[in-house]
Design an enzyme around this catalytic site. Structure first.
Site, short mmCIF file in Angstrom:
data_model
loop_
_atom_site.label_atom_id
_atom_site.label_comp_id
_atom_site.label_asym_id
_atom_site.label_seq_id
_atom_site.Cartn_x
_atom_site.Cartn_y
_atom_site.Cartn_z
CB SER A 13 -0.94 -0.01 1.21
OG SER A 13 -0.18 -0.10 2.39
CB CYS A 14 -0.07 4.76 -0.64
SG CYS A 14 0.62 6.41 -0.74
N PRO A 15 2.84 4.43 1.13
CG PRO A 15 4.65 5.61 2.07
CD PRO A 15 3.45 4.76 2.42
#
Lengths: 83, 286
Positions: A13-15
């Site tokens: 998932s981000c980042p």
């Protein structure tokens, strides 16, 4: 279209997604194609868009039967770019 | 200098005898480092070694003694900081980061909050009046919790030549307003909620931002009788924002009782009447 390299970030998932893509792109030459496998939801909403914003060209984005996406992106800097 | 006058100027009486918490004027939660330096100096010189961050992106300096009020006011002004307000006034305007730096933003929320602050801050009304500005419908700045809230919305435009037919827009549209026809998206403008998710997500910028505006919510509040604001105008062109605020404040002044919240006034007088006032104020030809 065939790609030179594949990156699977469906479980990230981000980042982390951005960091992995950045590193993968750094190892490529301008105009090379990177294949990215990513999950639906936030990742597919954000990753292709931000790659465009950074100057790369999104060549294709295909939804897979399992709900994930296959993204082909051309590294920025190739000649004859249309945008 | 009496207590009521003090309160209007942002001095909040503390439990401790002769001490006040000084509320500062902050728009959109932004302070320059120079302003912050001034806050630091004043708090260090006259306060008690700390500051308080308010729930509305503001700052209060607690433990200012009555004898130092004029000095504090003067030193803050000299450092480019005004005093906040209390009571029946338009309060400090809140904002998210907005399109200036947020990838989701469709509206420069900080800039709009600055403009609203400049034009309407401390305007007198029957009760407290809180305004918040959000850059998109993710509502990080909670516009629905305010007496008047604004959220960035856009009308999407499509350029078929740039489309690679990936269908992402149709997949992610929260209103299910985009259908694929022969591999290309088709937008149902009746269903579109102007959230701009298609523009944000489109990997080739085939969806682009057309006309920009705001969604307006009214009547929201927390307090003793919490209620989210209702949509007063679904799509308001940016140029009409001052007229919408003016009309709302006018409605509040005309119908509001002392210390009554704006939403209560609307509920008492009627949403139909308020919406009529708003529609008249924001008509394109007005």
């Amino acid at each position: 279209m065939q790609s030179g390299k594949t990156l699977d970030i469906t479980n990230d998932s981000c980042p982390i997604t951005f960091v992995k893509i950045k590193l993968a792109l750094e190892s490529l030459a301008a105009g090379d194609i990177l294949e990215i496998l990513l999950s639906g939801g936030e990742a597919v909403k954000n990753v292709p868009r931000s790659l465009r914003a950074e100057g790369h060209r999104v060549v294709a984005l295909e939804k897979q039967s399992n709900g994930t996406y296959r993204l082909l992106v051309e590294k920025e800097g190739a000649s004859g770019k249309d945008s | 200098m009496d207590i009521a006058e003090l309160k209007k100027g942002g001095f909040l009486k503390q439990l401790q005898k002769d001490y006040f918490a000084v509320r500062l004027r902050v728009a959109g939660g932004n302070l320059t480092l120079e302003q912050l330096e001034t806050v630091h100096q004043v708090a260090k010189k006259y306060g008690k070694g700390y500051i308080h961050l308010t729930t509305r992106q503001g700052i209060e300096i607690p433990f200012i003694h009555f004898d130092h009020i004029d000095a504090v006011r003067g030193e803050l002004f000299a450092g480019g900081i005004g005093l906040g307000v209390c009571g029946g006034t338009v309060r400090g305007v809140m904002a998210c980061q907005g399109s200036y730096l947020c990838p989701h933003g469709h509206l420069d929320a900080k800039e709009l909050s600055r403009q609203i602050d400049e034009q309407f801050f401390a305007a007198q009304v029957p009760g407290k009046f809180k305004i918040s500005v959000a850059g998109c419908n993710r509502s990080c700045a909670k516009p629905q919790e305010n007496d008047l809230g604004f959220g960035g919305v856009i009308k999407p435009v499509f350029r078929e030549n740039d489309c690679i037919g990936c269908g992402l827009c149709a997949d992610i549209c929260p209103a299910a307003a985009i259908l694929l026809q022969d591999g290309y998206p088709l937008l149902d403008r009746e269903k579109c909620i102007n959230c701009g998710e298609c523009v944000t997500a489109c990997p080739t910028a085939a969806w682009r931002q057309g006309e920009a505006g705001v969604r307006v919510w009214a009547g929201g509040r927390i307090g003793r009788d919490p209620k989210l604001g209702e949509v007063a105008v679904a799509f308001l062109p940016l140029a009409k924002i001052p007229a919408a605020i003016e009309a709302s404040l006018g409605f509040f002044r005309e119908h509001g009782r002392s210390k009554e919240r704006f939403g209560k006034v609307i509920e008492r007088i009627g949403w139909r009447k308020y919406r009529e006032v708003m529609e008249r104020a924001v008509r394109q030809d007005a």
